[in-house]
Design an enzyme around this catalytic site. Structure first.
Site, PDB file in Angstrom:
ATOM      1  CG  ASP A  61      -1.669   1.159   1.334  1.00  0.00           C
ATOM      2  OD1 ASP A  61      -1.626   2.149   0.436  1.00  0.00           O
ATOM      3  OD2 ASP A  61      -2.521   1.097   2.175  1.00  0.00           O
ATOM      4  CB  VAL A  62       2.037   3.492  -2.706  1.00  0.00           C
ATOM      5  CG1 VAL A  62       2.662   2.489  -3.507  1.00  0.00           C
ATOM      6  CG2 VAL A  62       0.830   4.155  -3.266  1.00  0.00           C
ATOM      7  CB  SER A 139      -4.753  13.461 -13.792  1.00  0.00           C
ATOM      8  OG  SER A 139      -6.117  13.602 -14.357  1.00  0.00           O
ATOM      9  CB  SER A 141      -7.043  16.377 -12.553  1.00  0.00           C
ATOM     10  OG  SER A 141      -8.414  16.048 -12.992  1.00  0.00           O
ATOM     11  CE1 TYR A 152      -7.272  10.665  -9.973  1.00  0.00           C
ATOM     12  CE2 TYR A 152      -7.777  12.416 -11.450  1.00  0.00           C
ATOM     13  CZ  TYR A 152      -7.289  11.223 -11.106  1.00  0.00           C
ATOM     14  OH  TYR A 152      -6.777  10.811 -12.166  1.00  0.00           O
ATOM     15  CE  LYS A 156      -3.693  11.045 -10.190  1.00  0.00           C
ATOM     16  NZ  LYS A 156      -2.723   9.788 -10.206  1.00  0.00           N
ATOM     17  CB  THR A 187      -8.255   2.045 -16.187  1.00  0.00           C
ATOM     18  OG1 THR A 187      -8.926   3.504 -15.392  1.00  0.00           O
ATOM     19  CG2 THR A 187      -7.244   2.457 -17.100  1.00  0.00           C
TER      20      THR A 187
END
Length: 255
Positions: A61-62, A139, A141, A152, A156, A187
């Site tokens: 889990d990063v 992204s 974004s 998010y 990003k 995805t």
């Protein structure tokens, strides 16, 4: 082409989507690849049939620093070096700022931004030895705001500027850092969009090529930036988005 023969790459988020496409592309071009993801079961299923002698999977889990340190340590123990780090792990979080809970914020920032920092910091001493490269998956974004993705977009945007800072700090040591900024890509993270005709019609208004991208198309850009052909490129954010960022506005999904 075998641009990565005798080189070692780490790819986070490699159990599916863009991360898996990157891992496969690097393997196809001769690399030995350490692939991490949260689920060992998913990693095992996704990587079935790939060359076992050149692949190592590590469940991690990063958003947790010790996990990131463990991935890097496993790569060095198995293959002896690190030439490329692809930070592809991440999550998408839909929610306006006033709807975003503390837990959602922490999860998204942890996965999408802190994980890039933890992995990069752990890998950099080895990348300094190899004069290697970091490629972060950002992204569109990363380049501007948008509706209904407060956490998010913040994460990003942070990835883009962390990439620039890494390029500045590490350039003197021969380490390059770049961000690839995908647009709408097929995805699991965008299933809701791909199944909604109204949202897709809005998307096509903003994407000149009028289609979604494929993970393999993003992986091609990652492979270029990781290769020796890109030795004079560092600190950039490269849109891979069907032209979306050349239009006069960002995505309006969910406005």
């Amino acid at each position: 082409m075998k641009r990565f023969a005798n080189k070692v790459a780490i790819v986070t988020g490699g159990g599916s989507g863009i991360g898996l496409a990157c891992a496969r592309r690097l393997l196809d071009e001769g690399a030995r690849v350490v692939i991490s993801g949260r689920s060992q079961k998913r990693l095992t299923e996704a990587l079935h049939g790939l060359p076992a002698d050149r692949v190592l999977t590590v469940a991690a889990d990063v958003s947790e620093r010790p996990d990131c340190d463990a991935v890097v340590a496993a790569a060095v123990e198995r293959f002896g070096r690190i030439d490329t780090l692809v930070n592809a792990a991440g999550m998408n979080l839909v929610g306006k700022i006033h709807e975003t809970t503390d837990e959602d914020w922490e999860a998204c920032i942890g996965s999408d931004l802190s994980g890039v920092f933890y992995m990069s910091r752990a890998a950099i001493p080895h990348l300094m030895q190899s004069k290697g490269a970091i490629i972060n998956i950002g992204s569109v974004s990363s380049l501007g705001g948008g509706w209904s993705h407060a956490a998010y977009n913040a994460a990003k945007g942070g990835v883009a500027n962390l990439t620039r800072s890494t390029a500045c700090d590490m350039g003197r040591f021969g380490v390059r850092a770049n961000t690839v900024a995908p647009g709408l890509t097929v995805t699991g993270m965008v299933d809701g969009i791909m199944e909604d005709e109204a949202l897709l019609e809005k998307a096509w208004e903003r994407i000149p090529l009028r289609r979604a991208g494929q993970p393999e198309e993003v992986a091609a850009a990652v492979a270029f930036l990781a290769s020796d052909e890109a030795q004079w490129i560092t600190g950039i954010v490269l849109p891979v988005d069907g032209g979306q960022t050349c239009t006069d506005g960002g995505p309006e999904w969910g406005k």
